[in-house]
Scaffold this active site. Structure first.
Site, PDB file in Angstrom:
ATOM      1  N   HIS A   1       0.837  -1.195   0.000  1.00 59.69           N
ATOM      2  CA  HIS A   1       0.000   0.000   0.000  1.00 59.69           C
ATOM      3  C   HIS A   1       0.876   1.250   0.000  1.00 59.69           C
ATOM      4  O   HIS A   1       2.113   1.158   0.044  1.00 59.69           O
ATOM      5  CB  HIS A   1      -0.986   0.004   1.176  1.00 59.69           C
ATOM      6  CG  HIS A   1      -0.363   0.044   2.537  1.00 59.69           C
ATOM      7  ND1 HIS A   1       0.292  -1.022   3.113  1.00 59.69           N
ATOM      8  CD2 HIS A   1      -0.295   1.038   3.466  1.00 59.69           C
ATOM      9  CE1 HIS A   1       0.726  -0.709   4.306  1.00 59.69           C
ATOM     10  NE2 HIS A   1       0.389   0.553   4.554  1.00 59.69           N
ATOM     11  N   HIS A  12       1.413   3.867   2.082  1.00 60.25           N
ATOM     12  CA  HIS A  12       2.006   4.543   3.233  1.00 60.25           C
ATOM     13  C   HIS A  12       3.536   4.535   3.119  1.00 60.25           C
ATOM     14  O   HIS A  12       4.128   3.555   2.660  1.00 60.25           O
ATOM     15  CB  HIS A  12       1.573   3.883   4.537  1.00 60.25           C
ATOM     16  CG  HIS A  12       0.225   4.330   5.005  1.00 60.25           C
ATOM     17  ND1 HIS A  12      -0.521   3.623   5.926  1.00 60.25           N
ATOM     18  CD2 HIS A  12      -0.520   5.422   4.694  1.00 60.25           C
ATOM     19  CE1 HIS A  12      -1.670   4.267   6.162  1.00 60.25           C
ATOM     20  NE2 HIS A  12      -1.683   5.356   5.411  1.00 60.25           N
ATOM     21  N   ASP A  48       5.937   4.187   5.179  1.00 66.65           N
ATOM     22  CA  ASP A  48       6.720   3.142   5.834  1.00 66.65           C
ATOM     23  C   ASP A  48       6.645   1.817   5.085  1.00 66.65           C
ATOM     24  O   ASP A  48       7.257   0.826   5.487  1.00 66.65           O
ATOM     25  CB  ASP A  48       6.300   2.960   7.304  1.00 66.65           C
ATOM     26  CG  ASP A  48       4.841   2.583   7.465  1.00 66.65           C
ATOM     27  OD1 ASP A  48       4.027   2.964   6.619  1.00 66.65           O
ATOM     28  OD2 ASP A  48       4.499   1.916   8.471  1.00 66.65           O
ATOM     29  N   HIS A  72      -7.609  -1.405   5.607  1.00 67.11           N
ATOM     30  CA  HIS A  72      -6.524  -0.509   6.021  1.00 67.11           C
ATOM     31  C   HIS A  72      -6.592   0.844   5.331  1.00 67.11           C
ATOM     32  O   HIS A  72      -6.961   1.834   5.937  1.00 67.11           O
ATOM     33  CB  HIS A  72      -5.167  -1.172   5.803  1.00 67.11           C
ATOM     34  CG  HIS A  72      -4.020  -0.380   6.363  1.00 67.11           C
ATOM     35  ND1 HIS A  72      -3.887  -0.125   7.709  1.00 67.11           N
ATOM     36  CD2 HIS A  72      -2.972   0.222   5.752  1.00 67.11           C
ATOM     37  CE1 HIS A  72      -2.799   0.590   7.905  1.00 67.11           C
ATOM     38  NE2 HIS A  72      -2.226   0.829   6.739  1.00 67.11           N
ATOM     39  N   ASP A  92      -0.141  -4.168   6.038  1.00 63.57           N
ATOM     40  CA  ASP A  92      -1.066  -3.695   7.084  1.00 63.57           C
ATOM     41  C   ASP A  92      -2.490  -4.048   6.668  1.00 63.57           C
ATOM     42  O   ASP A  92      -2.848  -3.909   5.495  1.00 63.57           O
ATOM     43  CB  ASP A  92      -0.941  -2.183   7.264  1.00 63.57           C
ATOM     44  CG  ASP A  92       0.436  -1.781   7.791  1.00 63.57           C
ATOM     45  OD1 ASP A  92       1.172  -2.662   8.270  1.00 63.57           O
ATOM     46  OD2 ASP A  92       0.770  -0.587   7.704  1.00 63.57           O
ATOM     47  N   GLU A 138       1.635  -8.365  10.146  1.00 59.39           N
ATOM     48  CA  GLU A 138       1.889  -7.187  10.984  1.00 59.39           C
ATOM     49  C   GLU A 138       1.376  -7.454  12.397  1.00 59.39           C
ATOM     50  O   GLU A 138       0.475  -8.282  12.611  1.00 59.39           O
ATOM     51  CB  GLU A 138       1.199  -5.960  10.393  1.00 59.39           C
ATOM     52  CG  GLU A 138      -0.329  -5.988  10.437  1.00 59.39           C
ATOM     53  CD  GLU A 138      -0.933  -4.690  10.969  1.00 59.39           C
ATOM     54  OE1 GLU A 138      -0.438  -4.186  11.991  1.00 59.39           O
ATOM     55  OE2 GLU A 138      -1.886  -4.196  10.362  1.00 59.39           O
ATOM     56  N   HIS A 166       6.480  -5.543  12.047  1.00 54.58           N
ATOM     57  CA  HIS A 166       5.734  -4.294  12.175  1.00 54.58           C
ATOM     58  C   HIS A 166       5.053  -4.194  13.539  1.00 54.58           C
ATOM     59  O   HIS A 166       3.847  -4.021  13.659  1.00 54.58           O
ATOM     60  CB  HIS A 166       4.686  -4.214  11.054  1.00 54.58           C
ATOM     61  CG  HIS A 166       4.204  -2.828  10.745  1.00 54.58           C
ATOM     62  ND1 HIS A 166       3.292  -2.163  11.528  1.00 54.58           N
ATOM     63  CD2 HIS A 166       4.483  -1.993   9.726  1.00 54.58           C
ATOM     64  CE1 HIS A 166       3.028  -0.977  10.994  1.00 54.58           C
ATOM     65  NE2 HIS A 166       3.757  -0.849   9.898  1.00 54.58           N
TER      66      HIS A 166
END
Length: 559
Positions: free
Chosen positions: A70, A72, A74, A159, A180, A205, A417
């Site tokens: 995804h 994000h 991180d 998410h 995530d 995660e 994570h």
């Protein structure tokens, strides 16, 4: 054969997710390529040099493909650096929404780091564009054959818009890397969905490894109550949030509440980035929750009636307001600029809706209300405002992790994570309650996971029918069913059946009913009948063409 997992990021921490999995046959997949938001030195990126430790000429030779779950940072923040600076030129996969939204996130971050912090540029805007041109988009449940041995498939993760869990398979070895995910639906996204798969390994995660959240409605009421109390007293509310995901979720909630309560206090977005993002949300309705899809025909929920754009000059304006500002962890950018101005007033409120990485101002605020925060040796902030923390995080909680792990029932589990103490707690639960081997390696550690090899076995129709028929049914006609690949109605899906495994040289092994064995081998059926004759005699009857014979067995005891 074994699966080797090298954790380059998110090992016993939250940040720079990057796990490299090596399958038998030398196939190597990099899952995510993120950066750490709490570091400004070399620790912000994964240690990519570890990929060349086995003598590979370059990163393209070392990696079969990169898969991003995804948008994000991180999880994707180091990708342009890896492709354009380090020189990886192999395939990169992500979903269509991730490919659309990732450039917005990456460029917004680059501007904050270079233009506002004055840091050395790690990659340019042109690098981001070149990186995105390398991306091959994925659709949900689409099986992609990376090469003749390696296949991958994406599943809906909840998410954020476009987030995916990834299934990867080489030969008989199969894994799922979750990225995530969220096991419960929210206002704009559905819950994670995945097939029941046969797995050697689940890499999941564990952000909220010890947390079990209370009801979503209770959290929403608490959030609205805190915001309303602050603005009613003339205060300003700062909501640091990522421009994509939580901002849309909370805007839907506030917009509806403002409408019901007939409030006239302004709600602001701080950046044009979120306005751009909302445009994509409107275009990608198919990736949202069923509730959003149903209401879309009447009204697009991302057309917010009470939310408008915030100008920098508004910071010192008198009167109450609500402001969404990025980045979400107050690690820099406009949210930090506003926090400096509003934190000294007791009337104001900072509400933190999600997880904050260690090292960020958001994390310091969540760890206990400080009265002063030092930004650097020359800058400090007096903190007198109210601090309110609410779990509106789009991550699943402990129950969700356990539910997914039990549903998939892998042979092994690796936790990433998450924070080390919480991961240790969850490991014990998985091993004691689910009976699965589990570990949580640190960054730059390698874990070897043994795999089982599957043997393909054919089965005769009679065996399948005898297994499928309900044990209470004795209808002999059903023994002759010809179902052409479809399971008979009323068929059992679980149970135990006895059969004979026949293994012939150069042929696929076959399982069959006991009464089919002799026919399969081309032999005749024989029966032995014991009759009450003289104890030393036994009559043997052969059902074939030979005559009945009698034999005398001098020392046979028959009881």
């Amino acid at each position: 054969m074994a699966i080797e997992c090298l954790v380059l990021g998110a090992g016993q921490e939250v940040g720079k997710s990057c796990v490299v999995v090596t399958f038998g046959g030398g196939k190597r997949v990099m899952f995510d390529c993120g950066m750490h938001m709490g570091h400004r030195d070399s620790r912000r990126y994964p240690d990519f040099d570890r990929l060349l430790a086995d003598g590979a000429a370059d990163y393209t030779a070392a990696i079969s493909c990169v898969v991003i779950t995804h948008f994000h940072l991180d999880h994707i923040g180091a990708l342009p650096y890896f492709t354009e600076v380090c020189g990886y030129h192999g395939p990169v996969y992500m979903t269509y929404p991730t490919k659309a939204l990732a450039p917005l996130m990456l460029e917004d971050y680059r501007k904050v780091m270079v233009d506002h912090r004055g840091e050395e540029e790690q990659y340019s805007y042109e690098d981001i564009l070149r990186c995105m041109r390398k991306v091959i988009p994925l659709d949900l449940k689409q099986t992609i054959q990376v090469d003749k041995d390696l296949s991958i498939r994406a599943y809906y993760a909840g998410h954020v818009l476009g987030a995916a869990m990834i299934y990867a398979k080489v030969g008989d070895a199969a894994i799922v890397y979750t990225g995530d995910y969220n096991m419960t639906p929210d206002r704009h996204l559905g819950a994670a969905q995945i097939d029941r798969l046969k797995l050697d390994l689940l890499i999941t995660e564990s952000t909220y490894a010890k947390t079990v959240r209370d009801s979503k409605h209770a959290r929403e009421r608490e959030f609205l109550k805190a915001v309303h109390k602050c603005v009613s007293g003339g205060g300003k509310v700062l909501i640091p949030a990522f421009a994509l995901g939580r901002a849309q979720e909370l805007c839907i909630l506030l917009d509806d509440y403002w409408e019901r309560m007939n409030l006239k206090i302004p709600i602001y977005f701080s950046a044009g980035l979120t306005i751009q993002a909302n445009m994509y949300y409107k275009m990608l309705i198919g990736w949202t929750s069923q509730k959003i899809k149903n209401s879309y025909t009447v009204h697009n929920p991302f057309d917010f009636k009470h939310v408008c754009h915030f100008e920098r000059s508004f910071i010192n304006n008198p009167g109450p307001c609500v402001l969404f500002a990025t980045p979400g962890m107050i690690s820099g950018g406009f949210s930090l600029e506003v926090f400096k101005k509003w934190a000294p007033s007791e009337k104001n409120l900072v509400t933190l809706p999600g997880y904050c990485v260690a090292g960020t101002i958001g994390h310091k605020l969540m760890s206990g209300k400080p009265t002063r925060i030092d930004i650097d040796k020359d800058t400090h902030i007096d903190v007198r405002c109210q601090i309110h923390q609410l779990s509106f995080s789009p991550h699943t909680d402990s129950k969700g992790i356990m539910d997914l792990t039990e549903f998939l029932s892998p042979s092994h589990v690796i936790l990433v994570h998450g924070e080390k103490p919480q991961m240790a707690f969850l490991k014990e639960r998985i091993e004691s309650e689910l009976g699965m081997q589990c570990c949580y390696p640190a960054n730059n550690e390698t874990v070897s996971i043994p795999t089982s090899q599957n043997l393909k076995i054919n089965a005769t129709e009679k065996f399948i029918v005898s297994f499928c028929m309900d044990e209470t049914e004795n209808d002999p006609q059903k023994q002759n069913l010809n179902f052409g690949g479809d399971m008979p109605q009323g068929c059992r899906t679980e149970g135990v059946a006895e059969g004979v495994l026949l293994m012939e040289k150069s042929k696929t092994p076959k399982i069959l009913r006991e009464d089919e064995l002799l026919h399969s081998l081309g032999m005749e059926t024989h029966f032995v009948h014991f009759e009450p004759l003289h104890p030393s005699s036994i009559e043997v009857k052969h059902t074939g063409e030979s005559a009945v014979q009698q034999s005398s067995l001098e020392h046979l005891d028959c009881e």
